[in-house]
Design an enzyme around this catalytic site. Sequence first.
Site, PDB file in Angstrom:
ATOM      1  N   GLY A  78       0.829  -1.197   0.000  1.00 16.49           N
ATOM      2  CA  GLY A  78       0.000   0.000   0.000  1.00 16.49           C
ATOM      3  C   GLY A  78       0.863   1.245   0.000  1.00 16.49           C
ATOM      4  O   GLY A  78       2.086   1.190   0.205  1.00 16.49           O
ATOM      5  N   ARG A  79       0.197   2.365  -0.258  1.00 20.69           N
ATOM      6  CA  ARG A  79       0.866   3.657  -0.274  1.00 20.69           C
ATOM      7  C   ARG A  79       0.208   4.571   0.743  1.00 20.69           C
ATOM      8  O   ARG A  79      -1.008   4.534   0.926  1.00 20.69           O
ATOM      9  CB  ARG A  79       0.805   4.288  -1.664  1.00 20.69           C
ATOM     10  CG  ARG A  79       1.535   3.502  -2.731  1.00 20.69           C
ATOM     11  CD  ARG A  79       1.514   4.239  -4.063  1.00 20.69           C
ATOM     12  NE  ARG A  79       2.155   3.467  -5.124  1.00 20.69           N
ATOM     13  CZ  ARG A  79       3.468   3.477  -5.375  1.00 20.69           C
ATOM     14  NH1 ARG A  79       4.263   4.239  -4.632  1.00 20.69           N
ATOM     15  NH2 ARG A  79       3.979   2.753  -6.348  1.00 20.69           N
ATOM     16  N   PHE A  82       3.276   9.605   3.191  1.00 25.48           N
ATOM     17  CA  PHE A  82       4.703   9.914   3.222  1.00 25.48           C
ATOM     18  C   PHE A  82       5.575   8.795   2.662  1.00 25.48           C
ATOM     19  O   PHE A  82       6.790   8.871   2.768  1.00 25.48           O
ATOM     20  CB  PHE A  82       5.153  10.231   4.642  1.00 25.48           C
ATOM     21  CG  PHE A  82       4.307  11.263   5.320  1.00 25.48           C
ATOM     22  CD1 PHE A  82       4.257  12.558   4.843  1.00 25.48           C
ATOM     23  CD2 PHE A  82       3.538  10.924   6.414  1.00 25.48           C
ATOM     24  CE1 PHE A  82       3.466  13.510   5.453  1.00 25.48           C
ATOM     25  CE2 PHE A  82       2.742  11.869   7.034  1.00 25.48           C
ATOM     26  CZ  PHE A  82       2.708  13.168   6.551  1.00 25.48           C
ATOM     27  N   GLY A  83       4.978   7.749   2.088  1.00 26.25           N
ATOM     28  CA  GLY A  83       5.784   6.672   1.556  1.00 26.25           C
ATOM     29  C   GLY A  83       4.960   5.455   1.199  1.00 26.25           C
ATOM     30  O   GLY A  83       3.720   5.493   1.175  1.00 26.25           O
ATOM     31  N   VAL A  85       4.593   0.945   1.522  1.00 27.32           N
ATOM     32  CA  VAL A  85       4.832  -0.204   2.393  1.00 27.32           C
ATOM     33  C   VAL A  85       4.988  -1.439   1.516  1.00 27.32           C
ATOM     34  O   VAL A  85       4.133  -1.708   0.639  1.00 27.32           O
ATOM     35  CB  VAL A  85       3.681  -0.399   3.400  1.00 27.32           C
ATOM     36  CG1 VAL A  85       3.972  -1.589   4.313  1.00 27.32           C
ATOM     37  CG2 VAL A  85       3.471   0.866   4.218  1.00 27.32           C
ATOM     38  N   LYS A  99       8.340  -0.138   5.522  1.00 23.22           N
ATOM     39  CA  LYS A  99       7.795   1.156   5.123  1.00 23.22           C
ATOM     40  C   LYS A  99       8.940   2.040   4.658  1.00 23.22           C
ATOM     41  O   LYS A  99       9.864   2.339   5.421  1.00 23.22           O
ATOM     42  CB  LYS A  99       7.059   1.806   6.299  1.00 23.22           C
ATOM     43  CG  LYS A  99       6.372   3.111   5.949  1.00 23.22           C
ATOM     44  CD  LYS A  99       5.575   3.639   7.137  1.00 23.22           C
ATOM     45  CE  LYS A  99       4.838   4.916   6.786  1.00 23.22           C
ATOM     46  NZ  LYS A  99       4.036   5.425   7.934  1.00 23.22           N
ATOM     47  N   ASP A 197      -4.276  10.193  14.540  1.00 24.33           N
ATOM     48  CA  ASP A 197      -4.646   9.742  13.196  1.00 24.33           C
ATOM     49  C   ASP A 197      -5.342   8.384  13.275  1.00 24.33           C
ATOM     50  O   ASP A 197      -4.976   7.441  12.555  1.00 24.33           O
ATOM     51  CB  ASP A 197      -3.411   9.668  12.301  1.00 24.33           C
ATOM     52  CG  ASP A 197      -3.770   9.683  10.819  1.00 24.33           C
ATOM     53  OD1 ASP A 197      -4.913  10.061  10.487  1.00 24.33           O
ATOM     54  OD2 ASP A 197      -2.919   9.316   9.985  1.00 24.33           O
TER      55      ASP A 197
END
Length: 469
Positions: A78-79, A82-83, A85, A99, A197
Amino acid sequence: MTSALRFLCCGAKCLGSSGKPGKEGGSSKKAITGSKSKRGSGAGAQKAVDTTFYGPRIFTYKELTAATKQFSADELLGRGAFGSVFKGTLSDGSIVAVKQIAHDSNQGEREFLAEVSIISRIRHRNLVQLQGWCHEKGNLLLVYDYMPNGSLDKLLEGANGAEKNPGWDMRHSVLRGVACALSYLHEECQQCVLHRDVKPSNVLLDENFNPHLADFGLARLIHHTTDNVQTTIIAGTRGYLAPELSQVGKASTKSDVFSFGVLTLEVATGRKALDKSQPENQAVSLVDQVWRAHEQHVLLSMADPKLEGAHDPEKMTTLLQMGLFCCHPDPEARPPMSFIRQWFIQEVPLPALPPVKPRVTYVLTPPSPPKLALPAPEAKLAIEGPPPKALAIEGPPSEKKAGTPNGTSTTPSPIDPRSPALRSPATRSPLPRSPATSTTTSREHDKSTTTSTSTSSQSEQNQPQANGK
């Protein structure tokens, strides 16, 4: 390499966690012998107990590159903001999630530091475990436990092939685990941890669909007595942000409670936090939809139709009410996460919800200016006048009574109302009248009195002469 990153790396090396378990500086085993071993019996000896602390360690970039097959797209899980995985397989066969922080992200470096400094020191069964990190050649990499069943949002969307339609028991279990994790972060850690979050994509599921709260890139550490942190940038995801954040800019444990309330409503209804089918400026939030159903007394109609009625209507209604209770517009009216955890475990009764959604005005109180040390006001002078007779006139030493010690009298002298003993400290004269001034004033008073008397006598003597004429 920044000084903060250098400090983290040096700290890990000092703890001896830079190598794998079993290598130099990484493992130590201690054999504990039972009481029967003292008798010479081999059966009484216990097995060796591994007392090694397997904490986060530093990985090499070459090692993680080989584990992810050169960060192949086939290993992409996944995305994020900030980056990306990736799934990785280490040399010992263990599977991890790697990550990779984006190179052009300044916020990504702060997220990297927050993840390493916060999640590496906490342990809970419902928190994702950090295996280690890598900072080499400008690359920032974080290594976590691999969660085979993906994230909660994929499960609710039916993207996970293993379980397309999660039932009531699984949804209830997932929410209970997340509540336990947040209660641990808010009240049981040495320092209070604000996640900031909480959302379904940050809840990962292991092989048994047990939830693990992840992504601590926006987390902050505060003291338990502070309960809030002033932020200059609103951090979080739209749709899960507490309404007071945009007004006062203070994140607190109650803002995490609001995000958990939105998560609860998503799990119960199967809907998104924001209806993206509408224009962005007209997006209808899930919280407003559920509040509207509560006001119209049709709260049960918001239940996820994918459940096909396979749930207890009373429990579903209570779960939706609990979600609204966490999303109360007034932060002070929201419950702490310890109460929510207790509600999931023991099903304690909830307070009554208001019949309609309350309207709350958020007021930002500016910080008070520093108080200056002003000089003390000058004391006002006392009323000028002759001193009281009882205090100013003293008898000659020969008139002291002989029946008392030192010849002083025990009879209390009358006190004039203007006596300094009855004046308040603020009205007393700071400068007492000097004896010379008192003597001069007395002499002038006697002189004026003598002049007045002589003038009066002369006028009396002249008066008969005038009458005689």
